[in-house]
Design an enzyme around this catalytic site. Structure first.
Site, PDB file in Angstrom:
ATOM      1  CG  ASN A  79      -0.221  -0.156   2.519  1.00 12.09           C
ATOM      2  OD1 ASN A  79       0.565   0.712   2.894  1.00 12.09           O
ATOM      3  ND2 ASN A  79      -0.462  -1.251   3.226  1.00 12.09           N
ATOM      4  CE  LYS A 124      -9.787  -3.854  14.154  1.00  7.32           C
ATOM      5  NZ  LYS A 124      -9.572  -5.173  13.543  1.00  7.32           N
TER       6      LYS A 124
END
Length: 406
Positions: free
Chosen positions: A209, A341
Protein backbone atom coordinates in the site's frame (compact mmCIF):
# COMPACT_ATOMS: atom_id res chain seq x y z
CA UNK A 1 7.27 25.54 19.73
CA UNK A 2 9.68 23.74 22.07
CA UNK A 3 12.82 25.67 21.09
CA UNK A 4 11.26 29.11 20.85
CA UNK A 5 13.06 31.48 23.22
CA UNK A 6 15.31 28.75 24.62
CA UNK A 7 18.95 29.73 25.04
CA UNK A 8 21.27 27.13 23.56
CA UNK A 9 25.02 27.41 24.11
CA UNK A 10 27.19 25.60 21.57
CA UNK A 11 30.77 24.93 22.66
CA UNK A 12 33.05 24.35 19.66
CA UNK A 13 36.50 22.90 20.26
CA UNK A 14 39.45 22.32 17.95
CA UNK A 15 38.42 19.62 15.49
CA UNK A 16 37.91 19.47 11.74
CA UNK A 17 34.25 18.62 12.50
CA UNK A 18 33.77 22.20 13.75
CA UNK A 19 32.54 23.31 10.34
CA UNK A 20 29.44 21.12 10.72
CA UNK A 21 28.25 23.15 13.71
CA UNK A 22 27.36 26.00 11.37
CA UNK A 23 24.54 23.80 10.03
CA UNK A 24 23.43 22.94 13.55
CA UNK A 25 23.38 26.61 14.59
CA UNK A 26 21.26 27.43 11.55
CA UNK A 27 18.81 24.60 12.33
CA UNK A 28 18.36 25.82 15.90
CA UNK A 29 17.88 29.45 14.87
CA UNK A 30 15.23 28.44 12.32
CA UNK A 31 13.30 26.88 15.22
CA UNK A 32 13.52 30.27 17.01
CA UNK A 33 16.13 29.25 19.58
CA UNK A 34 18.53 31.90 20.91
CA UNK A 35 21.97 30.49 20.14
CA UNK A 36 25.35 31.58 21.49
CA UNK A 37 28.54 29.94 20.28
CA UNK A 38 31.70 29.70 22.39
CA UNK A 39 34.87 28.62 20.64
CA UNK A 40 38.22 27.50 21.95
CA UNK A 41 41.16 29.38 20.40
CA UNK A 42 42.10 26.22 18.48
CA UNK A 43 38.60 25.96 17.00
CA UNK A 44 39.08 29.30 15.22
CA UNK A 45 41.69 27.59 13.04
CA UNK A 46 38.92 25.46 11.51
CA UNK A 47 36.04 27.95 11.20
CA UNK A 48 35.85 31.73 11.60
CA UNK A 49 33.79 33.14 14.52
CA UNK A 50 32.13 35.55 12.09
CA UNK A 51 30.35 32.57 10.52
CA UNK A 52 28.54 31.84 13.79
CA UNK A 53 27.84 35.50 14.46
CA UNK A 54 26.19 35.82 11.04
CA UNK A 55 24.06 32.70 11.61
CA UNK A 56 22.99 33.37 15.21
CA UNK A 57 22.92 37.15 15.47
CA UNK A 58 24.92 36.85 18.71
CA UNK A 59 28.58 37.56 19.37
CA UNK A 60 30.74 34.45 19.15
CA UNK A 61 32.87 34.20 22.30
CA UNK A 62 36.49 33.12 22.37
CA UNK A 63 38.34 35.37 24.80
CA UNK A 64 37.41 35.04 28.49
CA UNK A 65 38.50 38.66 29.05
CA UNK A 66 36.74 40.25 26.07
CA UNK A 67 35.55 43.63 27.42
CA UNK A 68 33.19 44.20 24.50
CA UNK A 69 30.76 41.50 25.58
CA UNK A 70 27.43 42.79 26.91
CA UNK A 71 27.64 41.08 30.30
CA UNK A 72 29.90 42.12 33.19
CA UNK A 73 31.03 38.59 34.02
CA UNK A 74 30.59 36.76 30.75
CA UNK A 75 30.90 33.13 31.75
CA UNK A 76 28.62 33.41 34.78
CA UNK A 77 25.95 35.49 33.01
CA UNK A 78 25.87 33.15 30.03
CA UNK A 79 25.80 30.08 32.28
CA UNK A 80 22.72 31.44 34.08
CA UNK A 81 20.93 32.01 30.76
CA UNK A 82 21.68 28.62 29.23
CA UNK A 83 18.91 26.03 28.87
CA UNK A 84 21.22 23.49 27.22
CA UNK A 85 24.99 23.45 26.73
CA UNK A 86 26.17 21.26 23.84
CA UNK A 87 29.91 20.76 23.31
CA UNK A 88 30.35 19.70 19.69
CA UNK A 89 32.82 18.77 18.48
CA UNK A 90 34.20 17.73 21.85
CA UNK A 91 37.93 17.06 21.53
CA UNK A 92 39.83 14.75 23.85
CA UNK A 93 41.33 17.86 25.46
CA UNK A 94 37.97 19.47 26.29
CA UNK A 95 36.55 16.17 27.54
CA UNK A 96 39.55 15.73 29.86
CA UNK A 97 39.22 19.30 31.19
CA UNK A 98 35.50 18.94 31.80
CA UNK A 99 35.98 15.59 33.56
CA UNK A 100 38.58 17.11 35.89
CA UNK A 101 36.90 20.48 36.44
CA UNK A 102 39.61 22.47 34.70
CA UNK A 103 38.47 25.91 33.53
CA UNK A 104 41.20 27.70 31.60
CA UNK A 105 39.30 29.28 28.68
CA UNK A 106 35.88 30.76 27.92
CA UNK A 107 34.33 27.43 26.94
CA UNK A 108 35.41 25.38 29.96
CA UNK A 109 34.86 28.28 32.40
CA UNK A 110 31.27 28.75 31.23
CA UNK A 111 30.68 25.00 31.19
CA UNK A 112 31.77 24.69 34.81
CA UNK A 113 29.37 27.47 35.84
CA UNK A 114 26.35 25.94 34.06
CA UNK A 115 23.63 24.00 35.87
CA UNK A 116 21.61 23.21 32.74
CA UNK A 117 21.78 19.88 30.86
CA UNK A 118 25.24 19.37 29.33
CA UNK A 119 25.84 17.24 26.24
CA UNK A 120 29.15 16.19 24.68
CA UNK A 121 29.62 14.98 21.10
CA UNK A 122 33.14 13.48 20.96
CA UNK A 123 35.13 13.88 17.74
CA UNK A 124 38.64 12.54 17.33
CA UNK A 125 40.84 9.88 15.78
CA UNK A 126 39.76 6.29 16.46
CA UNK A 127 42.88 5.47 18.48
CA UNK A 128 42.41 8.56 20.62
CA UNK A 129 38.73 7.79 21.17
CA UNK A 130 39.44 4.20 22.17
CA UNK A 131 42.29 5.18 24.49
CA UNK A 132 41.39 4.00 28.03
CA UNK A 133 42.14 7.47 29.42
CA UNK A 134 39.59 9.10 27.10
CA UNK A 135 37.05 6.37 27.85
CA UNK A 136 37.59 6.90 31.61
CA UNK A 137 37.03 10.62 31.16
CA UNK A 138 33.79 9.96 29.28
CA UNK A 139 32.65 7.71 32.14
CA UNK A 140 33.45 10.54 34.56
CA UNK A 141 31.29 12.94 32.60
CA UNK A 142 28.41 10.49 32.70
CA UNK A 143 28.99 9.95 36.41
CA UNK A 144 28.57 13.70 36.94
CA UNK A 145 25.21 13.62 35.14
CA UNK A 146 26.39 14.87 31.76
CA UNK A 147 25.34 13.17 28.52
CA UNK A 148 27.91 11.86 26.06
CA UNK A 149 26.65 10.94 22.62
CA UNK A 150 27.91 7.85 20.84
CA UNK A 151 30.26 8.63 18.00
CA UNK A 152 29.51 7.65 14.43
CA UNK A 153 31.70 5.15 12.62
CA UNK A 154 33.12 6.03 9.23
CA UNK A 155 35.91 7.66 7.26
CA UNK A 156 37.84 10.18 9.38
CA UNK A 157 39.77 13.28 8.32
CA UNK A 158 43.05 11.54 9.16
CA UNK A 159 42.30 8.85 6.58
CA UNK A 160 41.42 6.12 9.07
CA UNK A 161 38.04 4.42 9.21
CA UNK A 162 36.47 3.66 12.55
CA UNK A 163 34.77 5.14 15.61
CA UNK A 164 35.35 8.73 16.71
CA UNK A 165 33.40 10.56 14.03
CA UNK A 166 31.12 13.31 15.32
CA UNK A 167 27.40 12.60 14.79
CA UNK A 168 25.74 14.58 12.02
CA UNK A 169 24.05 17.91 12.85
CA UNK A 170 20.60 16.28 12.65
CA UNK A 171 21.56 13.90 15.47
CA UNK A 172 22.93 16.77 17.55
CA UNK A 173 19.73 18.73 16.97
CA UNK A 174 17.69 15.77 18.26
CA UNK A 175 19.90 15.58 21.36
CA UNK A 176 19.18 19.25 22.13
CA UNK A 177 15.43 18.77 21.61
CA UNK A 178 15.45 15.67 23.80
CA UNK A 179 17.24 17.52 26.60
CA UNK A 180 14.56 20.22 26.57
CA UNK A 181 11.54 17.91 26.32
CA UNK A 182 9.72 17.20 29.62
CA UNK A 183 10.09 13.53 30.52
CA UNK A 184 6.46 12.78 31.36
CA UNK A 185 6.81 9.29 29.82
CA UNK A 186 9.93 8.28 31.73
CA UNK A 187 9.69 4.67 32.82
CA UNK A 188 7.02 3.84 30.22
CA UNK A 189 7.64 1.09 27.66
CA UNK A 190 5.95 1.79 24.36
CA UNK A 191 5.69 -0.22 21.16
CA UNK A 192 4.57 1.39 17.92
CA UNK A 193 4.11 -0.20 14.51
CA UNK A 194 4.67 1.80 11.35
CA UNK A 195 4.84 1.63 7.59
CA UNK A 196 3.38 -0.83 5.09
CA UNK A 197 3.68 -4.58 4.86
CA UNK A 198 4.70 -6.38 1.68
CA UNK A 199 3.01 -9.66 0.75
CA UNK A 200 5.02 -11.64 -1.80
CA UNK A 201 3.50 -12.89 -5.04
CA UNK A 202 6.73 -14.30 -6.43
CA UNK A 203 10.46 -13.49 -6.12
CA UNK A 204 9.88 -10.22 -8.03
CA UNK A 205 6.45 -8.85 -7.08
CA UNK A 206 4.51 -8.09 -3.95
CA UNK A 207 1.20 -6.56 -2.79
CA UNK A 208 1.51 -3.46 -0.61
CA UNK A 209 0.00 0.00 0.00
CA UNK A 210 0.99 3.67 -0.06
CA UNK A 211 1.99 4.02 3.60
CA UNK A 212 5.30 5.85 4.14
CA UNK A 213 5.50 5.25 7.91
CA UNK A 214 5.68 8.98 8.74
CA UNK A 215 2.93 8.90 11.37
CA UNK A 216 4.31 5.88 13.21
CA UNK A 217 7.86 7.23 13.12
CA UNK A 218 6.62 10.59 14.46
CA UNK A 219 4.95 8.80 17.38
CA UNK A 220 8.12 6.81 18.10
CA UNK A 221 10.23 9.97 18.03
CA UNK A 222 7.97 12.02 20.27
CA UNK A 223 7.60 9.21 22.80
CA UNK A 224 11.39 8.77 22.89
CA UNK A 225 11.90 12.51 23.42
CA UNK A 226 9.44 12.37 26.31
CA UNK A 227 11.47 9.67 28.02
CA UNK A 228 9.74 6.44 26.99
CA UNK A 229 11.62 3.27 26.14
CA UNK A 230 10.41 2.81 22.55
CA UNK A 231 10.31 -0.23 20.28
CA UNK A 232 9.48 0.54 16.64
CA UNK A 233 8.25 -2.42 14.56
CA UNK A 234 8.43 -1.11 11.01
CA UNK A 235 7.75 -2.29 7.52
CA UNK A 236 9.94 -1.13 4.65
CA UNK A 237 10.20 2.67 4.52
CA UNK A 238 12.63 5.33 3.32
CA UNK A 239 12.73 6.96 6.77
CA UNK A 240 15.67 7.14 9.16
CA UNK A 241 14.68 5.58 12.51
CA UNK A 242 14.77 8.09 15.40
CA UNK A 243 17.95 7.92 17.47
CA UNK A 244 17.39 6.17 20.78
CA UNK A 245 14.57 3.98 19.45
CA UNK A 246 14.87 0.20 19.15
CA UNK A 247 14.02 -0.73 15.56
CA UNK A 248 12.59 -4.13 14.61
CA UNK A 249 12.43 -4.29 10.79
CA UNK A 250 9.78 -6.55 9.24
CA UNK A 251 8.37 -7.17 5.79
CA UNK A 252 5.12 -9.15 5.69
CA UNK A 253 2.07 -8.98 7.94
CA UNK A 254 3.03 -12.33 9.46
CA UNK A 255 6.47 -10.95 10.34
CA UNK A 256 4.88 -7.93 12.02
CA UNK A 257 2.45 -10.12 13.95
CA UNK A 258 5.31 -12.27 15.18
CA UNK A 259 7.41 -9.28 16.27
CA UNK A 260 4.50 -7.61 18.07
CA UNK A 261 3.53 -10.80 19.89
CA UNK A 262 7.10 -11.38 21.07
CA UNK A 263 7.35 -7.88 22.54
CA UNK A 264 3.75 -7.28 23.67
CA UNK A 265 3.92 -8.56 27.25
CA UNK A 266 6.70 -6.12 28.15
CA UNK A 267 4.87 -3.00 26.89
CA UNK A 268 2.84 -0.49 28.87
CA UNK A 269 1.47 1.14 25.71
CA UNK A 270 1.04 -0.32 22.22
CA UNK A 271 0.12 1.93 19.28
CA UNK A 272 -0.71 0.19 16.00
CA UNK A 273 -0.06 2.85 13.36
CA UNK A 274 1.12 0.49 10.60
CA UNK A 275 -0.89 -0.10 7.43
CA UNK A 276 -1.00 -3.88 7.60
CA UNK A 277 -2.24 -5.86 4.59
CA UNK A 278 -5.63 -7.46 5.23
CA UNK A 279 -4.99 -10.11 2.57
CA UNK A 280 -1.99 -11.95 1.15
CA UNK A 281 -1.55 -14.34 -1.78
CA UNK A 282 -2.74 -17.83 -0.84
CA UNK A 283 0.28 -19.25 -2.64
CA UNK A 284 3.66 -17.66 -3.37
CA UNK A 285 5.24 -18.65 -6.67
CA UNK A 286 8.80 -19.89 -6.34
CA UNK A 287 9.71 -18.55 -9.78
CA UNK A 288 8.74 -15.33 -11.52
CA UNK A 289 5.21 -15.56 -12.91
CA UNK A 290 5.51 -15.14 -16.68
CA UNK A 291 3.19 -12.91 -18.63
CA UNK A 292 0.55 -14.79 -20.60
CA UNK A 293 -2.35 -13.93 -22.86
CA UNK A 294 -5.63 -13.36 -21.10
CA UNK A 295 -6.59 -12.49 -17.54
CA UNK A 296 -4.81 -13.50 -14.36
CA UNK A 297 -6.55 -14.24 -11.06
CA UNK A 298 -4.71 -14.37 -7.75
CA UNK A 299 -6.28 -16.17 -4.80
CA UNK A 300 -5.96 -14.21 -1.55
CA UNK A 301 -6.30 -15.26 2.07
CA UNK A 302 -6.78 -13.21 5.24
CA UNK A 303 -3.83 -12.14 7.29
CA UNK A 304 -3.98 -12.20 11.07
CA UNK A 305 -5.66 -9.23 12.75
CA UNK A 306 -2.82 -8.09 15.03
CA UNK A 307 -4.86 -5.46 16.86
CA UNK A 308 -7.68 -7.92 17.60
CA UNK A 309 -5.10 -10.38 18.95
CA UNK A 310 -3.69 -7.70 21.22
CA UNK A 311 -7.18 -6.85 22.49
CA UNK A 312 -7.82 -10.49 23.31
CA UNK A 313 -4.43 -11.10 24.97
CA UNK A 314 -3.69 -7.79 26.70
CA UNK A 315 -2.07 -7.88 30.09
CA UNK A 316 -3.48 -5.99 33.05
CA UNK A 317 -2.89 -2.23 32.85
CA UNK A 318 -1.78 -2.26 29.21
CA UNK A 319 -3.09 0.54 26.97
CA UNK A 320 -3.95 -0.28 23.35
CA UNK A 321 -4.40 2.26 20.56
CA UNK A 322 -5.18 1.53 16.93
CA UNK A 323 -5.42 3.59 13.74
CA UNK A 324 -8.29 3.62 11.29
CA UNK A 325 -8.07 5.03 7.77
CA UNK A 326 -11.41 5.32 6.03
CA UNK A 327 -12.84 6.81 2.84
CA UNK A 328 -16.45 6.94 4.12
CA UNK A 329 -18.43 6.75 7.38
CA UNK A 330 -15.28 7.64 9.31
CA UNK A 331 -16.62 7.80 12.86
CA UNK A 332 -19.10 4.94 12.53
CA UNK A 333 -16.56 2.54 11.07
CA UNK A 334 -13.87 3.57 13.53
CA UNK A 335 -16.13 3.20 16.56
CA UNK A 336 -17.11 -0.24 15.35
CA UNK A 337 -13.42 -1.21 15.29
CA UNK A 338 -12.90 0.23 18.77
CA UNK A 339 -15.69 -2.00 20.13
CA UNK A 340 -14.91 -5.11 18.11
CA UNK A 341 -11.20 -5.18 18.82
CA UNK A 342 -11.63 -4.36 22.54
CA UNK A 343 -9.06 -1.59 22.61
CA UNK A 344 -8.83 1.69 24.54
CA UNK A 345 -8.48 4.22 21.74
CA UNK A 346 -8.57 4.54 17.99
CA UNK A 347 -7.22 7.34 15.82
CA UNK A 348 -9.34 7.90 12.73
CA UNK A 349 -8.52 9.83 9.60
CA UNK A 350 -10.16 10.15 6.21
CA UNK A 351 -7.98 9.42 3.21
CA UNK A 352 -9.92 11.92 1.11
CA UNK A 353 -9.46 14.86 3.47
CA UNK A 354 -6.93 17.53 2.48
CA UNK A 355 -3.80 17.35 4.64
CA UNK A 356 -4.41 13.76 5.76
CA UNK A 357 -3.45 10.38 4.41
CA UNK A 358 -0.35 8.72 3.03
CA UNK A 359 2.94 10.50 2.39
CA UNK A 360 1.99 13.89 3.84
CA UNK A 361 3.83 15.76 6.61
CA UNK A 362 0.48 16.74 8.14
CA UNK A 363 -2.57 14.85 9.36
CA UNK A 364 -6.18 15.50 10.34
CA UNK A 365 -7.42 12.99 12.88
CA UNK A 366 -10.20 12.27 15.33
CA UNK A 367 -9.24 10.48 18.55
CA UNK A 368 -11.96 8.15 19.77
CA UNK A 369 -12.37 6.40 23.13
CA UNK A 370 -15.41 4.75 24.63
CA UNK A 371 -16.77 8.02 26.03
CA UNK A 372 -14.91 10.78 24.18
CA UNK A 373 -14.44 12.14 20.67
CA UNK A 374 -11.59 14.61 20.15
CA UNK A 375 -11.34 16.20 16.70
CA UNK A 376 -7.94 17.74 15.91
CA UNK A 377 -7.35 20.37 13.23
CA UNK A 378 -4.75 19.93 10.53
CA UNK A 379 -1.30 19.84 12.13
CA UNK A 380 2.11 18.28 11.62
CA UNK A 381 2.40 14.58 12.33
CA UNK A 382 4.76 15.36 15.20
CA UNK A 383 2.08 17.59 16.74
CA UNK A 384 -0.53 14.88 16.20
CA UNK A 385 1.80 12.40 17.89
CA UNK A 386 2.19 14.65 20.93
CA UNK A 387 -1.56 15.22 21.24
CA UNK A 388 -2.14 11.48 20.95
CA UNK A 389 0.43 10.73 23.65
CA UNK A 390 -1.14 13.42 25.86
CA UNK A 391 -4.52 11.69 25.51
CA UNK A 392 -3.04 8.27 26.25
CA UNK A 393 -1.31 9.51 29.39
CA UNK A 394 -4.51 11.21 30.53
CA UNK A 395 -6.64 8.11 29.95
CA UNK A 396 -4.04 5.85 31.53
CA UNK A 397 -4.06 8.00 34.65
CA UNK A 398 -7.85 7.63 34.79
CA UNK A 399 -7.63 3.86 34.44
CA UNK A 400 -8.45 3.70 30.76
CA UNK A 401 -11.75 3.49 28.88
CA UNK A 402 -11.68 0.07 27.31
CA UNK A 403 -14.51 -0.79 25.01
CA UNK A 404 -15.04 -3.87 27.14
CA UNK A 405 -16.64 -1.70 29.80
CA UNK A 406 -14.19 0.10 32.11
Amino acid sequence: MLLKGKHIVLGVSGSIAAYKIASLASMLVKKQADVTVIMTPNATNFINPITFESLTGNKCLVDTFDRNFQFNVEHVALAKMADVFLVAPASADVIAKAACGIADDMLTTTLLACRCPKIFAPAMNTRMYENPIVQDNIKKLKGYGMETLDTATGYLACGDTGAGKMPEPEVLFEAVVKALTPKDMAGKRLLVTAGPTREKLDPVRYISNHSTGKMGYAIARQAMLRGAQVTLVSGKTDLQPPAGVRLVPVEAAADMARAVKEAADDQDIIIKAAAVADYRPAAVAQEKMKKKDGELSIALERTEDILAWLGAHRREGQFLCGFSMETENLLENSRAKLEKKKIDMIVANNLRQDGAGFGTDTNVVTILTKNDTVELPIMSKEEVADRLLDCILSKSAQGGERAGGL
